[in-house]
Write an enzyme that holds these catalytic residues in place. Structure first.
Site, PDB file in Angstrom:
ATOM      1  N   GLY A  49      -0.315   0.333  24.521  1.00  0.00           N
ATOM      2  CA  GLY A  49       0.761  -0.240  24.125  1.00  0.00           C
ATOM      3  C   GLY A  49       1.963  -0.357  25.132  1.00  0.00           C
ATOM      4  O   GLY A  49       3.157  -0.105  24.932  1.00  0.00           O
ATOM      5  N   ILE A  80      -6.576  -1.216  20.854  1.00  0.00           N
ATOM      6  CA  ILE A  80      -6.941   0.145  20.756  1.00  0.00           C
ATOM      7  C   ILE A  80      -8.289   0.331  20.034  1.00  0.00           C
ATOM      8  O   ILE A  80      -9.103   1.531  19.843  1.00  0.00           O
ATOM      9  CB  ILE A  80      -6.013   0.818  20.506  1.00  0.00           C
ATOM     10  CG1 ILE A  80      -5.257   0.840  19.487  1.00  0.00           C
ATOM     11  CG2 ILE A  80      -5.064   1.182  21.686  1.00  0.00           C
ATOM     12  CD1 ILE A  80      -4.478   2.156  18.499  1.00  0.00           C
ATOM     13  N   THR A 127      -4.406  -0.257  12.749  1.00  0.00           N
ATOM     14  CA  THR A 127      -3.804  -0.007  14.211  1.00  0.00           C
ATOM     15  C   THR A 127      -3.290   1.458  14.444  1.00  0.00           C
ATOM     16  O   THR A 127      -3.799   2.228  15.228  1.00  0.00           O
ATOM     17  CB  THR A 127      -2.469  -0.522  14.613  1.00  0.00           C
ATOM     18  OG1 THR A 127      -2.907  -2.163  14.256  1.00  0.00           O
ATOM     19  CG2 THR A 127      -2.080  -0.445  15.939  1.00  0.00           C
ATOM     20  N   THR A 184       6.612  10.274  15.240  1.00  0.00           N
ATOM     21  CA  THR A 184       8.027  10.080  14.976  1.00  0.00           C
ATOM     22  C   THR A 184       8.541  11.107  14.217  1.00  0.00           C
ATOM     23  O   THR A 184       7.744  11.704  13.487  1.00  0.00           O
ATOM     24  CB  THR A 184       7.827   8.779  14.085  1.00  0.00           C
ATOM     25  OG1 THR A 184       9.293   8.398  13.270  1.00  0.00           O
ATOM     26  CG2 THR A 184       6.759   8.766  13.314  1.00  0.00           C
ATOM     27  N   ASP A 185       9.754  11.304  14.269  1.00  0.00           N
ATOM     28  CA  ASP A 185      10.658  12.278  13.299  1.00  0.00           C
ATOM     29  C   ASP A 185      10.504  11.763  11.863  1.00  0.00           C
ATOM     30  O   ASP A 185      10.589  12.542  10.894  1.00  0.00           O
ATOM     31  CB  ASP A 185      12.140  12.372  13.651  1.00  0.00           C
ATOM     32  CG  ASP A 185      12.954  11.071  13.506  1.00  0.00           C
ATOM     33  OD1 ASP A 185      12.386   9.958  13.149  1.00  0.00           O
ATOM     34  OD2 ASP A 185      14.146  11.327  13.557  1.00  0.00           O
ATOM     35  N   GLU A 186       9.874  10.574  11.413  1.00  0.00           N
ATOM     36  CA  GLU A 186       9.914  10.163  10.203  1.00  0.00           C
ATOM     37  C   GLU A 186       8.662  10.707   9.342  1.00  0.00           C
ATOM     38  O   GLU A 186       8.632  10.816   8.283  1.00  0.00           O
ATOM     39  CB  GLU A 186       9.686   8.552  10.137  1.00  0.00           C
ATOM     40  CG  GLU A 186      11.065   7.948  10.951  1.00  0.00           C
ATOM     41  CD  GLU A 186      10.867   6.441  10.455  1.00  0.00           C
ATOM     42  OE1 GLU A 186      10.657   5.822   9.696  1.00  0.00           O
ATOM     43  OE2 GLU A 186      11.853   5.897  11.420  1.00  0.00           O
ATOM     44  N   TYR A 226       4.466   3.199   7.028  1.00  0.00           N
ATOM     45  CA  TYR A 226       4.630   3.233   8.472  1.00  0.00           C
ATOM     46  C   TYR A 226       4.506   4.810   8.749  1.00  0.00           C
ATOM     47  O   TYR A 226       3.619   5.348   9.601  1.00  0.00           O
ATOM     48  CB  TYR A 226       5.973   3.003   8.899  1.00  0.00           C
ATOM     49  CG  TYR A 226       6.249   3.374  10.390  1.00  0.00           C
ATOM     50  CD1 TYR A 226       5.212   3.065  11.432  1.00  0.00           C
ATOM     51  CD2 TYR A 226       7.435   4.291  10.361  1.00  0.00           C
ATOM     52  CE1 TYR A 226       5.783   3.979  12.870  1.00  0.00           C
ATOM     53  CE2 TYR A 226       7.636   4.881  11.616  1.00  0.00           C
ATOM     54  CZ  TYR A 226       6.872   4.702  12.795  1.00  0.00           C
ATOM     55  OH  TYR A 226       7.033   5.212  13.845  1.00  0.00           O
ATOM     56  N   SER A 227       5.379   5.558   8.054  1.00  0.00           N
ATOM     57  CA  SER A 227       5.357   7.134   8.418  1.00  0.00           C
ATOM     58  C   SER A 227       4.176   7.822   8.004  1.00  0.00           C
ATOM     59  O   SER A 227       3.475   8.681   8.683  1.00  0.00           O
ATOM     60  CB  SER A 227       6.557   7.768   8.279  1.00  0.00           C
ATOM     61  OG  SER A 227       7.025   7.486   6.648  1.00  0.00           O
ATOM     62  N   THR A 231       1.167   6.477   8.198  1.00  0.00           N
ATOM     63  CA  THR A 231       0.029   6.188   9.060  1.00  0.00           C
ATOM     64  C   THR A 231       0.342   6.845  10.061  1.00  0.00           C
ATOM     65  O   THR A 231      -0.768   7.593  10.869  1.00  0.00           O
ATOM     66  CB  THR A 231      -0.067   4.692   9.237  1.00  0.00           C
ATOM     67  OG1 THR A 231       1.131   4.034   9.756  1.00  0.00           O
ATOM     68  CG2 THR A 231      -0.595   3.961   8.197  1.00  0.00           C
ATOM     69  N   LYS A 232       1.324   7.191  10.592  1.00  0.00           N
ATOM     70  CA  LYS A 232       1.631   8.116  11.712  1.00  0.00           C
ATOM     71  C   LYS A 232       1.364   9.493  11.524  1.00  0.00           C
ATOM     72  O   LYS A 232       0.791  10.232  12.286  1.00  0.00           O
ATOM     73  CB  LYS A 232       3.250   8.116  12.293  1.00  0.00           C
ATOM     74  CG  LYS A 232       3.866   6.760  12.540  1.00  0.00           C
ATOM     75  CD  LYS A 232       3.047   6.206  13.823  1.00  0.00           C
ATOM     76  CE  LYS A 232       3.305   6.832  15.354  1.00  0.00           C
ATOM     77  NZ  LYS A 232       2.805   6.311  16.354  1.00  0.00           N
ATOM     78  N   ARG A 271      20.758   8.049  11.193  1.00  0.00           N
ATOM     79  CA  ARG A 271      19.831   8.412  12.186  1.00  0.00           C
ATOM     80  C   ARG A 271      20.318   9.152  13.343  1.00  0.00           C
ATOM     81  O   ARG A 271      21.382   9.133  13.683  1.00  0.00           O
ATOM     82  CB  ARG A 271      19.261   6.946  12.395  1.00  0.00           C
ATOM     83  CG  ARG A 271      18.384   6.126  11.460  1.00  0.00           C
ATOM     84  CD  ARG A 271      17.338   6.730  11.038  1.00  0.00           C
ATOM     85  NE  ARG A 271      16.754   6.008   9.945  1.00  0.00           N
ATOM     86  CZ  ARG A 271      16.570   6.160   8.727  1.00  0.00           C
ATOM     87  NH1 ARG A 271      17.456   7.120   8.137  1.00  0.00           N
ATOM     88  NH2 ARG A 271      16.104   5.247   7.529  1.00  0.00           N
TER      89      ARG A 271
END
Ligand code: TYD
Length: 321
Positions: A7, A59, A99, A124-126, A149-150, A152-153, A213
């Site tokens: 990335g 990836i 991804t 991420t902090d999320e 999103y968070s 999956t992180k 934020r």
């Protein structure tokens, strides 16, 4: 050192590569990037060093990743590759799973097969979800993600922790606060607002703009990654942030002020589904390694606005990439 940066045409990845090649010219840096919509090759167009190599690819491509790792004797993977836009994740969660989860799983499999000693995941902090005012999550706080999103992180982190436990993979996870600075794709609040002010377009502000934020200047995050590479304890998770915060409305006002922009362009719109009110991370652990943020928001936003003003060709291109 031979580093595989995944990335590397994205926002944080490209800033990392620029910094690393400047400060560690003896290292070899291999950039694997899919060149999906948020990547911009102009970010590294001026890099001509022979110890830098770019490969276009995913990836998720096991054969390609394995070939790169063998050919370049990779000893460290730093994974910046990922889908990162919360709003997109709310309607396109499949690509986030593909991804952010399957892609990381693939990188883990290569790392284990090829005996790569270190794997640093940019997270991420999320992953902690929204926190009440004045509360700051330490690295052992529970994961409580709100968006696809968070989620999956957080999932990728769990796969890495499992690889650490089962196979002693040498991982680090870096949970960064919201980054901002040069070369960030314009879907995110700060570049979106700067570009809209420059063009005289409206800027949608979700709800009442009162969510907050912790804004971390990208170079400060890069210095934190540098710290973890050199002094991080293998297997550990590190939060990175400023422990200061600003409401979204205050961020837009600061941008307007720097640009002599017209605040009447701010439009309050529908609320984002599941919108997190606030993130907050405790940063004592990374500070023990000697890191601290250097660029406060007033200076960072000034530098960022100036960069977008003077690099119009970077963002004003219909065929991005
Ligand atoms: P964003 O940059 O998307 O980062 P994240 O959602 O990962 O924190 O958004 C930052 C904040 O700005 C977030 O609270 C949502 C808000 N926001 C808006 O109000 N309008 C917008 O157009 C965008 C992109 C974000």
């Amino acid at each position: 050192m031979h580093i595989l940066v995944t990335g590397g045409m994205g926002f944080i990845g490209s800033n990392f590569i620029r910094y690393h090649l400047k400060h560690y010219p003896q290292d070899e840096v291999i950039n694997l990037d899919l060149l999906s919509y948020a990547a911009n090759q102009l970010s590294l167009a001026d890099i001509t060093q022979l110890n830098y190599h770019f490969y276009q690819g995913s990836i998720n491509d096991l054969t390609l990743v394995q070939e790169i790792v063998q050919q370049h004797q990779i000893s460290l993977i730093i994974n910046f590759a990922g889908e990162s836009d919360v709003d997109r994740s709310l309607t396109k969660s499949d690509v986030f799973v593909q991804t952010n989860v399957a892609g990381v799983n693939n990188l883990i499999n290569v790392a284990l097969k090829e005996n790569i000693p270190r794997f640093i995941q940019i997270s991420t902090d999320e992953v902690y979800g929204s926190l009440p005012a004045l509360e700051f999550a330490a690295e052992d706080a529970p994961l409580n993600p709100s968006s696809p999103y968070s989620a999956t992180k957080a999932s990728a982190e769990l796969l890495l922790l499992a690889a650490k436990k089962s196979y002693q993979l040498g991982i680090n996870i870096i949970r960064s606060a919201n980054n901002y600075g040069p070369r960030q794709y314009q879907e995110k609040l700060i570049p979106k607002a700067i570009i809209a002010f420059l063009k005289g377009n409206e800027i949608p502000l979700f709800g009442k703009g009162l969510e907050t934020r912790d804004w971390l200047y990208v170079n400060d995050n890069i210095r934190a990654i540098e710290t973890v590479i050199h002094s991080g304890k293998i297997g550990e998770i590190y939060n990175v942030g400023t422990q200061k915060e600003l409401s979204n409305f205050a961020v837009l006002q600061a941008i307007a002020k720097n640009l002599s922009g017209d605040s009447s362009l701010i439009r309050f719109t529908r609320q984002r589904p599941g919108h997190d009110q606030r993130y907050g991370v405790q940063t004592a652990k990374i500070k023990e390694l000697g890191w601290q943020p250097e660029v406060d928001f007033g200076l960072g936003i000034k530098k960022t606005v100036t960069w977008y003003q003077t690099n119009r060709s970077w963002w004003d291109d219909k065929n991005y990439r």
